[in-house]
Design a protein around this motif. Structure first.
Motif, PDB file in Angstrom:
ATOM      1  N   ALA A 131       0.866  -1.101  -0.005  1.00 50.57           N
ATOM      2  CA  ALA A 131      -0.139  -0.030   0.121  1.00 50.57           C
ATOM      3  C   ALA A 131       0.946   1.362  -0.035  1.00 50.57           C
ATOM      4  CB  ALA A 131      -0.800  -0.193   1.289  1.00 50.57           C
ATOM      5  N   LEU A 132       0.404   2.494  -0.239  1.00 46.73           N
ATOM      6  CA  LEU A 132       0.801   3.741  -0.069  1.00 46.73           C
ATOM      7  C   LEU A 132       0.170   4.308   1.006  1.00 46.73           C
ATOM      8  CD1 LEU A 132       1.267   4.536  -3.798  1.00 46.73           C
ATOM      9  CD2 LEU A 132       3.113   4.421  -2.311  1.00 46.73           C
ATOM     10  N   ALA A 133       0.827   4.722   2.049  1.00 41.19           N
ATOM     11  CA  ALA A 133       0.129   5.092   3.374  1.00 41.19           C
ATOM     12  C   ALA A 133       0.458   6.668   3.591  1.00 41.19           C
ATOM     13  CB  ALA A 133       0.339   4.367   4.745  1.00 41.19           C
ATOM     14  N   ALA A 151       1.344  -4.091   5.065  1.00 41.08           N
ATOM     15  CA  ALA A 151      -0.056  -4.308   5.583  1.00 41.08           C
ATOM     16  C   ALA A 151       0.262  -3.898   7.302  1.00 41.08           C
ATOM     17  CB  ALA A 151      -0.512  -5.485   5.460  1.00 41.08           C
ATOM     18  N   GLY A 152       1.147  -4.380   8.042  1.00 42.92           N
ATOM     19  CA  GLY A 152       1.380  -3.954   9.170  1.00 42.92           C
ATOM     20  C   GLY A 152       1.462  -2.444   9.666  1.00 42.92           C
ATOM     21  N   CYS A 153       2.493  -1.953   8.976  1.00 44.41           N
ATOM     22  CA  CYS A 153       2.799  -0.474   9.073  1.00 44.41           C
ATOM     23  C   CYS A 153       1.636   0.480   8.573  1.00 44.41           C
ATOM     24  CB  CYS A 153       4.095  -0.236   8.509  1.00 44.41           C
ATOM     25  SG  CYS A 153       5.551  -0.908   8.914  1.00 44.41           S
ATOM     26  N   ALA A 154       0.775  -0.002   7.773  1.00 40.45           N
ATOM     27  CA  ALA A 154      -0.301   0.894   7.357  1.00 40.45           C
ATOM     28  C   ALA A 154      -1.554   0.793   8.041  1.00 40.45           C
ATOM     29  CB  ALA A 154      -0.766   0.376   5.825  1.00 40.45           C
ATOM     30  N   ARG A 155      -1.383   0.049   9.098  1.00 34.35           N
ATOM     31  CA  ARG A 155      -2.494   0.068  10.031  1.00 34.35           C
ATOM     32  C   ARG A 155      -2.746   1.251  10.730  1.00 34.35           C
ATOM     33  NH1 ARG A 155      -1.554  -4.645  14.193  1.00 34.35           N
ATOM     34  NH2 ARG A 155      -1.398  -5.666  12.154  1.00 34.35           N
ATOM     35  N   GLY A 156      -4.123   1.805  10.697  1.00 37.27           N
ATOM     36  CA  GLY A 156      -4.555   2.909  11.498  1.00 37.27           C
ATOM     37  C   GLY A 156      -4.179   4.202  10.788  1.00 37.27           C
ATOM     38  N   ALA A 204      -6.534  -8.000   0.460  1.00 35.70           N
ATOM     39  CA  ALA A 204      -7.133  -8.659   1.691  1.00 35.70           C
ATOM     40  C   ALA A 204      -5.944  -8.513   2.796  1.00 35.70           C
ATOM     41  CB  ALA A 204      -6.965 -10.235   1.290  1.00 35.70           C
ATOM     42  N   ALA A 205      -4.822  -8.458   2.786  1.00 34.21           N
ATOM     43  CA  ALA A 205      -3.793  -8.244   3.679  1.00 34.21           C
ATOM     44  C   ALA A 205      -4.101  -6.898   4.470  1.00 34.21           C
ATOM     45  CB  ALA A 205      -2.303  -8.379   3.366  1.00 34.21           C
ATOM     46  N   LEU A 206      -4.430  -5.725   3.369  1.00 28.79           N
ATOM     47  CA  LEU A 206      -4.581  -4.437   4.020  1.00 28.79           C
ATOM     48  C   LEU A 206      -5.944  -4.270   4.752  1.00 28.79           C
ATOM     49  CD1 LEU A 206      -3.391  -1.666   3.859  1.00 28.79           C
ATOM     50  CD2 LEU A 206      -4.522  -1.083   1.761  1.00 28.79           C
ATOM     51  N   LEU A 207      -6.947  -4.895   4.365  1.00 26.25           N
ATOM     52  CA  LEU A 207      -8.128  -4.871   5.018  1.00 26.25           C
ATOM     53  C   LEU A 207      -8.072  -5.628   6.206  1.00 26.25           C
ATOM     54  CD1 LEU A 207     -10.489  -5.822   2.013  1.00 26.25           C
ATOM     55  CD2 LEU A 207     -10.353  -3.516   3.268  1.00 26.25           C
ATOM     56  N   GLN A 208      -7.155  -6.786   6.298  1.00 28.56           N
ATOM     57  CA  GLN A 208      -7.004  -7.452   7.619  1.00 28.56           C
ATOM     58  C   GLN A 208      -6.336  -6.652   8.532  1.00 28.56           C
ATOM     59  OE1 GLN A 208      -8.522 -10.575   8.299  1.00 28.56           O
ATOM     60  NE2 GLN A 208      -7.882  -9.729  10.432  1.00 28.56           N
ATOM     61  N   ALA A 209      -5.310  -5.996   8.224  1.00 27.88           N
ATOM     62  CA  ALA A 209      -4.596  -5.188   8.949  1.00 27.88           C
ATOM     63  C   ALA A 209      -5.420  -3.907   9.724  1.00 27.88           C
ATOM     64  CB  ALA A 209      -3.366  -4.346   8.165  1.00 27.88           C
ATOM     65  N   ARG A 210      -6.376  -3.517   8.513  1.00 31.00           N
ATOM     66  CA  ARG A 210      -7.193  -2.319   9.052  1.00 31.00           C
ATOM     67  C   ARG A 210      -8.310  -2.885  10.179  1.00 31.00           C
ATOM     68  NH1 ARG A 210      -8.397   0.403   3.060  1.00 31.00           N
ATOM     69  NH2 ARG A 210      -6.682   1.621   3.208  1.00 31.00           N
ATOM     70  N   LEU A 211      -8.768  -4.039   9.841  1.00 29.42           N
ATOM     71  CA  LEU A 211      -9.832  -4.661  10.888  1.00 29.42           C
ATOM     72  C   LEU A 211      -9.023  -5.149  12.379  1.00 29.42           C
ATOM     73  CD1 LEU A 211     -12.434  -6.177  11.340  1.00 29.42           C
ATOM     74  CD2 LEU A 211     -11.659  -8.131  10.381  1.00 29.42           C
ATOM     75  N   ASP A 212      -7.762  -5.447  12.245  1.00 30.61           N
ATOM     76  CA  ASP A 212      -7.125  -5.760  13.494  1.00 30.61           C
ATOM     77  C   ASP A 212      -7.006  -4.437  14.218  1.00 30.61           C
ATOM     78  OD1 ASP A 212      -6.899  -8.482  12.710  1.00 30.61           O
ATOM     79  OD2 ASP A 212      -4.893  -8.319  11.959  1.00 30.61           O
ATOM     80  N   TRP A 213      -6.604  -3.543  13.703  1.00 29.93           N
ATOM     81  CA  TRP A 213      -6.472  -2.043  14.457  1.00 29.93           C
ATOM     82  C   TRP A 213      -7.825  -1.632  14.833  1.00 29.93           C
ATOM     83  CZ3 TRP A 213      -8.486   2.737  13.403  1.00 29.93           C
ATOM     84  CH2 TRP A 213      -7.963   3.932  14.175  1.00 29.93           C
ATOM     85  N   PHE A 214      -8.854  -1.709  14.308  1.00 30.30           N
ATOM     86  CA  PHE A 214     -10.266  -1.422  14.786  1.00 30.30           C
ATOM     87  C   PHE A 214     -10.634  -2.280  15.949  1.00 30.30           C
ATOM     88  CE2 PHE A 214     -11.148   0.593  10.564  1.00 30.30           C
ATOM     89  CZ  PHE A 214     -11.340   1.902  10.943  1.00 30.30           C
TER      90      PHE A 214
END
Length: 232
Positions: A131-133, A151-156, A204-214
């Motif tokens: 991603a680009l964050a 995906a991990g660093c893009a979280r939040g 999917a990885a990016l969406l999962q990272a966002r879901l984990d953060w939420f």
């Protein structure tokens, strides 16, 4: 006596390479790039015309000015610029040189360009970017500065997948993750406009990272609420 530069009539637009910073509009509906030196204040699209950065009314590229888009002939020369600390979050662009241009020993200064491919480097943690964050260290009025992120660093953070950035930028742009080496159809959108398998995995990885953060944020809010009830 006025000296005239030799005129060229290439059968196809010349190809050049440059580095740029990716940007996302404040409302999240447009994507583009900014230069890393003179043109850093003026975001541009995938297909765009150059303007004089000094506000002069002449048409770029003017011989007695240094306005216009800039690129180099050699991909390796552009990649070398990414080694400097201030440019490590930039992306490598492959462009078509359109319109009038002035040829130099190392590259072109020209009037119009089409960005064909953007190659994104690794996340700051060293993992492959999906991603680009949003990069909190810089931006432009109305535009968020972006940087490669896993995906991990893009979280939040406000972010867009590589394929999502390509869709927002339009004009057939392909965005690839450097060092992965997928074939062209797999790197971004396929020929019929659908996502390839690697891009679907990245989404999917990016969406999962966002879901984990939420979920983490909701758990924290739940703990605070429970603690407040016990205190009362």
């Amino acid at each position: 006596m006025r000296l005239r530069l030799p005129a060229e009539r290439p059968a196809e637009p010349p190809t050049g390479y440059k580095i740029a910073r990716p940007v996302l509009s404040q409302d999240g509906t447009r994507a583009g790039f900014t230069g890393v030196s003179l043109g850093s204040a003026l975001p541009y699209g995938v297909l765009d015309d150059a303007t004089c950065v000094y506000g002069r009314r002449h048409r770029a590229p003017a011989r007695l000015c240094d306005c216009g888009f800039h690129c180099v002939h050699d991909r390796a020369a552009a990649e070398a610029l990414l080694c400097t600390a201030e440019h490590r979050a930039a992306v490598l662009l492959e462009v078509s040189v359109l319109g009038a241009y002035i040829r130099f020993e190392r590259g072109f200064r020209y009037a119009r360009q089409r960005v064909r491919t953007a190659t994104v480097g690794p996340c700051v943690c060293g993992a492959t970017a999906v991603a680009l964050a949003a990069d909190d260290d810089w931006g432009r009025p109305g535009w968020r500065g972006l940087a490669p992120a896993c995906a991990g660093c893009a979280r939040g953070r406000t972010s867009v997948s590589l394929a999502g950035f390509a869709r927002l930028a339009g004009e057939g742009l392909r965005v690839t993750a450097g060092g992965v080496g997928p074939s062209a159809p797999e790197a971004g959108l396929t020929a019929d406009g659908e996502l390839g398998v690697p891009e679907l995995v990245a989404e999917a990885a990016l969406l999962q990272a966002r879901l984990d953060w939420f979920q983490t944020q909701l758990a924290r809010l739940g703990d605070r609420g429970a603690g407040g009830a016990e205190h009362d």
